[in-house]
Scaffold this active site. Structure first.
Site, PDB file in Angstrom:
ATOM      1  N   LYS A 124     -36.635  -9.985  14.689  1.00 27.94           N
ATOM      2  CA  LYS A 124     -35.236  -9.531  14.609  1.00 27.94           C
ATOM      3  C   LYS A 124     -34.423 -10.014  15.796  1.00 27.94           C
ATOM      4  CE  LYS A 124     -35.635  -5.766  11.397  1.00 27.94           C
ATOM      5  NZ  LYS A 124     -35.271  -4.425  10.973  1.00 27.94           N
ATOM      6  N   LYS A 163     -40.260 -12.030   2.968  1.00 27.09           N
ATOM      7  CA  LYS A 163     -40.054 -10.649   2.526  1.00 27.09           C
ATOM      8  C   LYS A 163     -38.645 -10.460   1.969  1.00 27.09           C
ATOM      9  CE  LYS A 163     -38.898  -7.265   5.491  1.00 27.09           C
ATOM     10  NZ  LYS A 163     -38.809  -6.041   6.305  1.00 27.09           N
ATOM     11  N   LYS A 214     -32.844  -6.902   3.624  1.00 22.40           N
ATOM     12  CA  LYS A 214     -31.379  -6.757   3.645  1.00 22.40           C
ATOM     13  C   LYS A 214     -30.720  -7.918   4.360  1.00 22.40           C
ATOM     14  CE  LYS A 214     -32.072  -1.992   4.395  1.00 22.40           C
ATOM     15  NZ  LYS A 214     -32.721  -1.578   5.632  1.00 22.40           N
TER      16      LYS A 214
HETATM   17  N1  AQP Z   1     -39.779  -6.582   0.784  1.00 18.07           N
HETATM   18  C1  AQP Z   1     -40.366  -5.405   0.929  1.00 18.07           C
HETATM   19  N2  AQP Z   1     -41.497  -5.111   0.246  1.00 18.07           N
HETATM   20  C2  AQP Z   1     -42.105  -3.911   0.370  1.00 18.07           C
HETATM   21  N3  AQP Z   1     -41.619  -2.921   1.179  1.00 18.07           N
HETATM   22  C3  AQP Z   1     -40.500  -3.163   1.880  1.00 18.07           C
HETATM   23  N4  AQP Z   1     -39.765  -2.417   2.752  1.00 18.07           N
HETATM   24  C4  AQP Z   1     -38.720  -3.144   3.180  1.00 18.07           C
HETATM   25  N5  AQP Z   1     -38.726  -4.360   2.612  1.00 18.07           N
HETATM   26  C5  AQP Z   1     -39.813  -4.407   1.800  1.00 18.07           C
HETATM   27  C6  AQP Z   1     -40.083  -1.045   3.132  1.00 18.07           C
HETATM   28  O1  AQP Z   1     -38.926  -0.250   2.898  1.00 18.07           O
HETATM   29  C7  AQP Z   1     -38.899   0.805   3.842  1.00 18.07           C
HETATM   30  C8  AQP Z   1     -37.560   0.952   4.449  1.00 18.07           C
HETATM   31  O2  AQP Z   1     -37.209  -0.206   5.152  1.00 18.07           O
HETATM   32  P1  AQP Z   1     -36.066  -0.130   6.262  1.00 18.07           P
HETATM   33  O3  AQP Z   1     -34.742  -0.303   5.673  1.00 18.07           O
HETATM   34  O4  AQP Z   1     -36.228   1.069   7.074  1.00 18.07           O
HETATM   35  O5  AQP Z   1     -36.416  -1.295   7.209  1.00 18.07           O
HETATM   36  P2  AQP Z   1     -36.689  -2.774   6.997  1.00 18.07           P
HETATM   37  O6  AQP Z   1     -38.145  -2.989   6.771  1.00 18.07           O
HETATM   38  O7  AQP Z   1     -36.146  -3.355   8.219  1.00 18.07           O
HETATM   39  O8  AQP Z   1     -35.878  -3.213   5.696  1.00 18.07           O
HETATM   40  P3  AQP Z   1     -35.303  -4.637   5.478  1.00 18.07           P
HETATM   41  O9  AQP Z   1     -34.649  -4.724   4.187  1.00 18.07           O
HETATM   42  O10 AQP Z   1     -36.347  -5.638   5.739  1.00 18.07           O
HETATM   43  O11 AQP Z   1     -34.177  -4.733   6.578  1.00 18.07           O
HETATM   44  P4  AQP Z   1     -33.920  -5.828   7.637  1.00 18.07           P
HETATM   45  O12 AQP Z   1     -33.330  -6.980   6.908  1.00 18.07           O
HETATM   46  O13 AQP Z   1     -32.947  -5.194   8.575  1.00 18.07           O
HETATM   47  O14 AQP Z   1     -35.225  -6.170   8.267  1.00 18.07           O
HETATM   48  C9  AQP Z   1     -40.007   0.523   4.868  1.00 18.07           C
HETATM   49  O15 AQP Z   1     -41.115   1.339   4.580  1.00 18.07           O
HETATM   50  C10 AQP Z   1     -40.344  -0.911   4.620  1.00 18.07           C
HETATM   51  O16 AQP Z   1     -41.711  -1.180   4.918  1.00 18.07           O
END
Ligand code: AQP
Length: 343
Positions: A117, A206, A209
């Site tokens: 990140k 992955k 967002k």
């Molecule tokens: N692609 C994914 N497959 C399976 N699980 C996922 N999670 C996120 N992406 C996937 C799970 O969703 C939960 C909440 O995620 P979060 O919003 O708290 O954080 P994150 O992992 O940072 O989500 P993003 O979409 O990947 O955001 P960014 O782009 O900011 O990094 C968690 O349990 C996560 O494992």
């Protein structure tokens, strides 16, 4: 374990977008709903985590409510689960400080998510909050620990959170060792089949967002036509066979994984059904299944968002239930650490 064992679940999600995506839903949020049947469940919208990257106040406020509405729309039941906003329970930040003082700088520096990140904005520009994010996450979890030896603490997350979960276990162990048995070691709950849903346009990355193109993400709140188009345009691989092959066909494999999770059918059954049909019919059916799953969630979310007072009441009640546990844990922590009690 005794009959009276306390079996708790804690998980959180960041309000960093107007909609959750299919990765969040299949990787984590569906498990949140299912676990309500057999655990005492605590689910939080982690707004403290959201401000580790620059965030407009109006966006944060709107997205926090939208996050709560989507969770209820997906089936998180406020009568059974404590659904709350992290900043409503200040003990999260307080315990994070204590745990931060038990974490080595080098140890925190091992976290790969920080590296990923921070690389996006340049490490020097990344906040200290982003660096210590996994410690706050450990606090989120351990605040809801049952007394050691008297229970279980489960954390449903996607594969990307495994390393952070390991750190939570390490910190729980270290605290117990230094100050006396206080925390149960949390267990990650990461169902293999949906642990990592990947981007529809970049199927080795992955679904996230912060993906480089919105076409790669199915948002839970996407209009049906939009979700349908994204699936029809998903990158598939050379060849025409609908078969799972992670190495050579990551795109089709990801679609099969999504189909299987949404339909509750094994991938092998789907491979048999679509043998010789090519990708077209398979994608069309997956698009329909996705729309059928997400449309009711979208409708319920819209209804919930039309009544701010009701949503705030749900979150208020959730915070009260969470606080009851968090204040008890923190009182024990303060005492064990040696903080003088307030007279
Ligand atoms: N692609 C994914 N497959 C399976 N699980 C996922 N999670 C996120 N992406 C996937 C799970 O969703 C939960 C909440 O995620 P979060 O919003 O708290 O954080 P994150 O992992 O940072 O989500 P993003 O979409 O990947 O955001 P960014 O782009 O900011 O990094 C968690 O349990 C996560 O494992």
């Amino acid at each position: 374990m005794s009959q009276a064992a306390t079996r708790r679940v804690l998980s959180g999600i960041q309000p960093t977008a107007d909609s959750f995506h299919l990765g969040n839903y299949l990787g984590a949020l569906r498990q949140w709903v299912a676990l309500q049947d057999s655990y005492e469940t605590f689910y939080c919208v982690v707004d403290l985590h959201a401000i580790t990257v620059p965030t407009e106040p109006a966006d944060l406020r709107r997205r926090s409510r939208r996050a709560a509405a989507q969770l209820v729309a997906m089936g998180v039941d406020p009568a059974r689960s404590a659904l709350f906003v992290q900043s409503h329970v200040p003990e999260h930040a307080e315990l994070a400080w204590v745990l931060g003082c038990l974490t080595g700088f080098g140890e925190a520096n091992q976290m790969t998510q920080f590296k990923d990140k921070s690389a996006k904005q340049g490490t020097a520009a990344a906040s200290v909050g982003l660096f210590t994010y996994p410690i706050l996450q450990a606090a989120d979890i351990l605040l809801y620990s049952p007394p050691p030896g008297a229970g279980e603490l489960l954390v449903p997350v996607g594969e990307d959170q495994r390393q952070h979960l390991e750190l939570s276990r390490t910190l729980a162990q270290r605290f117990n060792h230094r100050y006396g048995e206080t925390f149960v070691l949390p267990d990650a709950h990461i169902p293999k089949a949906t642990a990592k849903i990947t981007d529809l346009q970049e199927p080795t990355a992955k679904m996230s967002k912060s993906s480089s193109t919105p076409q790669g993400i199915i948002d839970v709140l996407d209009e049906p036509g939009v979700a349908r188009r994204k699936i029809m345009r998903a990158i598939t691989d050379t060849g025409t066979e609908v078969t799972a092959d992670e190495q050579n066909k990551p795109g089709v494999t990801n679609l099969l994984r999504i189909f299987s999770a949404l339909a509750g059918e094994p991938i092998e059954d789907l491979e048999r059904r679509y043998a010789g049909t090519g990708y077209g019919q398979f994608k069309k059916d997956l698009a329909q299944l996705t729309v059928d799953t997400l449309a009711p969630i979208r409708e319920r979310t819209e209804k919930l968002l039309a009544d701010d007072d009701q949503l705030d009441r749900i979150l208020g009640q959730g915070a009260e239930r969470a606080s009851a546990v968090a204040t008890r844990t923190m009182a024990i922590v303060r005492d064990r650490v040696g903080f003088v009690g307030r007279g």
